[in-house]
Design an enzyme around this catalytic site. Structure first.
Site, PDB file in Angstrom:
ATOM      1  N   TYR A 234      10.474   8.043  15.972  1.00 46.61           N
ATOM      2  CA  TYR A 234      10.351   8.115  14.511  1.00 46.61           C
ATOM      3  C   TYR A 234      11.416   9.027  13.918  1.00 46.61           C
ATOM      4  CZ  TYR A 234       8.062   8.711   9.954  1.00 46.61           C
ATOM      5  OH  TYR A 234       7.781   8.738   8.612  1.00 46.61           O
TER       6      TYR A 234
ATOM      7  N   SER B 283       0.845  -1.199   0.000  1.00 43.02           N
ATOM      8  CA  SER B 283       0.000   0.000   0.000  1.00 43.02           C
ATOM      9  C   SER B 283       0.876   1.242   0.000  1.00 43.02           C
ATOM     10  CB  SER B 283      -0.923   0.016   1.234  1.00 43.02           C
ATOM     11  OG  SER B 283      -0.147   0.114   2.426  1.00 43.02           O
TER      12      SER B 283
ATOM     13  N   ASP C 211       9.677  -9.755   5.916  1.00 42.59           N
ATOM     14  CA  ASP C 211       9.791  -8.798   7.011  1.00 42.59           C
ATOM     15  C   ASP C 211      11.187  -8.183   6.922  1.00 42.59           C
ATOM     16  OD1 ASP C 211      10.197  -7.525   9.482  1.00 42.59           O
ATOM     17  OD2 ASP C 211       9.051  -9.038  10.588  1.00 42.59           O
ATOM     18  N   VAL C 212      11.258  -6.859   6.832  1.00 43.93           N
ATOM     19  CA  VAL C 212      12.564  -6.210   6.661  1.00 43.93           C
ATOM     20  C   VAL C 212      13.474  -6.399   7.869  1.00 43.93           C
ATOM     21  CG1 VAL C 212      11.738  -4.504   5.007  1.00 43.93           C
ATOM     22  CG2 VAL C 212      11.716  -3.956   7.467  1.00 43.93           C
TER      23      VAL C 212
ATOM     24  N   CYS D 282      10.590   1.339   1.255  1.00 40.98           N
ATOM     25  CA  CYS D 282       9.402   2.093   1.660  1.00 40.98           C
ATOM     26  C   CYS D 282       8.793   1.599   2.964  1.00 40.98           C
ATOM     27  CB  CYS D 282       8.332   2.042   0.572  1.00 40.98           C
ATOM     28  SG  CYS D 282       8.778   2.880  -0.957  1.00 40.98           S
TER      29      CYS D 282
ATOM     30  N   SER E  16      12.052  11.070   6.094  1.00 40.56           N
ATOM     31  CA  SER E  16      10.875  11.887   6.380  1.00 40.56           C
ATOM     32  C   SER E  16      11.373  13.277   6.752  1.00 40.56           C
ATOM     33  CB  SER E  16      10.075  11.294   7.553  1.00 40.56           C
ATOM     34  OG  SER E  16       9.130  12.235   8.042  1.00 40.56           O
TER      35      SER E  16
ATOM     36  N   LEU F 105       3.158   4.416  -0.389  1.00 41.55           N
ATOM     37  CA  LEU F 105       4.325   4.757  -1.200  1.00 41.55           C
ATOM     38  C   LEU F 105       4.866   3.540  -1.937  1.00 41.55           C
ATOM     39  CD1 LEU F 105       6.300   7.034   1.316  1.00 41.55           C
ATOM     40  CD2 LEU F 105       4.617   7.727  -0.405  1.00 41.55           C
TER      41      LEU F 105
ATOM     42  N   THR G 155      -1.654   8.657   2.438  1.00 42.09           N
ATOM     43  CA  THR G 155      -1.469   7.205   2.471  1.00 42.09           C
ATOM     44  C   THR G 155      -2.478   6.594   3.437  1.00 42.09           C
ATOM     45  OG1 THR G 155       0.112   7.223   4.300  1.00 42.09           O
ATOM     46  CG2 THR G 155       1.009   7.537   2.074  1.00 42.09           C
TER      47      THR G 155
END
Length: 251
Positions: free
Chosen positions: A157, A15, A56-57, A82, A144, A17, A192
């Protein structure tokens, strides 16, 4: 760097980006392998040229297998990171101090996960045949604008995304000898699924804070910037803000 006849890897592809990027790269003639958690792939859009792979990254073996699968199809030339999470928590909140495990989780997914994909994709890309100009591939990471102007509640974050910005130049320098470029996009507020739970009034207030264009960014605009980075051979070691000149306030 040409996309046609190559394979590309995109994380967070179910989903937002990632989905827009996978579709854009496939439209450019690449065979795209879209990675996301198995629990999310059921809602992923069906797109010609995109094959979804549960991964899973934070699991290096998942990524190794996905990279190998992509490379078996065509030369791996592009990897786009992403995947990410963005929970909000204050360092000292009403419920007590910031959950330290939550902080570690955010850094593990957003920063360590990005680095894991970068390393394993670069290892594979470096083994491919270079073109006549010595080019082998491109890696695009997602940061970001919170990396620069993190708001209240964004300590975890902002830390993770600041790390992504910080590793961009040294990664580009490390991989230059292999003909691999590394760049990062730092989006502002993008329309998003993460915003699905907020009201239209709150959405409008977010858009009103953007100098121009006075609206939220679209995932397709991020995807188009990825495609531009891939095609622009002299763009390397750079973090590009895609934010409509927005500078985030403290809250």
């Amino acid at each position: 760097m040409r996309l046609h006849g190559t394979s590309c890897l995109v994380t967070g592809a179910a989903s937002g980006l990632g989905a827009a990027t996978a579709e854009r790269l496939a439209a450019g003639g690449a065979r795209v392998f879209g990675l996301d958690l198995a629990s999310r792939l059921g809602a992923a859009p069906v797109v010609d040229g995109v094959t979804y792979v549960p991964a899973d990254v934070t699991d290096r073996e998942d990524i190794r297998l996905a990279v190998a699968r992509a490379a078996d199809t065509a030369p791996l030339r592009v990897a786009v990171n992403c995947a990410g999470i963005g929970p909000s928590a204050r360092i000292l909140g009403r419920g007590g101090p910031h959950d330290l495990d939550l902080y570690a989780d955010v850094v593990r997914v957003n920063l360590v996960g990005t680095f894991t994909v970068l390393v394993l994709a670069a290892e594979c890309i470096a083994r491919t045949q270079a073109d006549e100009d010595g080019r082998r591939g491109v890696i695009v990471n997602t940061a970001s604008i919170a990396a620069y102007e993190g708001q209240i509640g964004q300590a975890a974050y902002a830390s993770s995304k600041g790390g992504v910005v910080g590793m961009t130049l040294p990664a580009a320098r490390d991989l230059a000898q292999y003909g691999i470029r590394v760049n990062t996009i730092a989006p502002g507020i993008v329309e998003t699924p993460m915003l699905d739970s907020v009201s239209e009034e709150f959405r409008a207030s977010l858009a009103a804070g953007v100098p121009f264009p006075r609206r939220l960014a679209r995932p397709e605009e991020y995807a188009e910037l990825v495609a531009m980075i891939v095609s622009h051979d002299y763009l390397n070691g750079e973090t590009i803000r895609m934010d409509g000149a927005l500078r985030m306030a403290p809250r």
